[in-house]
Scaffold this motif. Structure first.
Motif, mmCIF file in Angstrom:
data_model
loop_
_atom_site.group_PDB
_atom_site.id
_atom_site.type_symbol
_atom_site.label_atom_id
_atom_site.label_comp_id
_atom_site.label_asym_id
_atom_site.label_seq_id
_atom_site.Cartn_x
_atom_site.Cartn_y
_atom_site.Cartn_z
ATOM 1 N N LEU A 42 0.948 -1.326 -0.583
ATOM 2 C CA LEU A 42 -0.221 -0.327 0.043
ATOM 3 C C LEU A 42 1.225 1.175 0.467
ATOM 4 C CD1 LEU A 42 -2.804 -1.251 3.083
ATOM 5 C CD2 LEU A 42 -1.864 -1.002 0.268
ATOM 6 N N TYR A 47 -3.897 3.637 -1.411
ATOM 7 C CA TYR A 47 -3.667 2.957 -0.350
ATOM 8 C C TYR A 47 -4.737 2.483 0.148
ATOM 9 C CZ TYR A 47 -7.754 6.413 -0.229
ATOM 10 O OH TYR A 47 -8.655 6.577 -1.133
ATOM 11 N N GLU A 48 -6.036 1.411 -0.746
ATOM 12 C CA GLU A 48 -6.115 0.302 0.351
ATOM 13 C C GLU A 48 -6.558 -0.538 -1.119
ATOM 14 O OE1 GLU A 48 -9.931 2.387 1.291
ATOM 15 O OE2 GLU A 48 -10.858 2.036 -0.931
ATOM 16 N N THR A 110 -11.784 -4.695 3.192
ATOM 17 C CA THR A 110 -11.145 -3.682 2.222
ATOM 18 C C THR A 110 -9.689 -3.520 3.384
ATOM 19 O OG1 THR A 110 -13.271 -2.825 1.820
ATOM 20 C CG2 THR A 110 -10.873 -1.135 2.033
ATOM 21 N N SER A 112 -6.243 -1.004 4.641
ATOM 22 C CA SER A 112 -5.633 0.795 4.127
ATOM 23 C C SER A 112 -4.460 0.807 5.034
ATOM 24 C CB SER A 112 -7.106 1.530 3.708
ATOM 25 O OG SER A 112 -7.746 1.114 5.268
#
Length: 126
Positions: A42, A47-48, A110, A112
């Motif tokens: 990441l 970033y995710e 998810t 992140s």
């Protein structure tokens, strides 16, 4: 009427039958099913990342997420209600917890990180 010898033989037969059926489960226990095992890099631009899993109501999962020393976040939601996550764990370097799917359907996991990280997620079904 049953004699003591007959009673002993029946008891012995029950013990042998029980051992025959239970021994393989003791020696070779059921292994958890690996549903997800991914490492993701990441960055501030990326970033995710999302992982989709189809689960059944009552599926019991063991979830582990490591940021390898960096802070990471984990959300679990159904696609139809992604703004209302079922799990929302934020800013920890490692997560390890059990979770049960509340209903049958698709779920989005998810992962992140606000400042970038190398994160490893493992999900097993028990």
């Amino acid at each position: 009427m049953m004699t003591q010898t007959q009673s002993l033989l029946i008891s012995l037969a029950i013990i042998v039958a029980s051992f025959t059926f239970l021994a393989p489960q003791i020696v070779y226990p059921t292994q958890p099913v690996l549903l997800l095992n991914q490492t993701v890099f990441l960055t501030q631009d990326n970033y995710e990342t999302h992982y989709n899993l189809a689960l059944n109501k009552g599926d019991q999962l063991n979830i582990q997420l490591s940021g390898n020393g960096n802070l990471v976040n984990l959300k679990i939601a159904q696609p139809s209600s992604s703004s209302n996550p079922l799990v929302d764990q934020e800013e920890q370097t490692i997560f390890s917890f059990a979770w049960t799917a509340p209903q049958t359907g698709p779920y989005v996991f998810t992962v992140s990180a606000d400042n970038g990280a190398t994160a490893t997620i493992t999900v097993t079904k028990t």
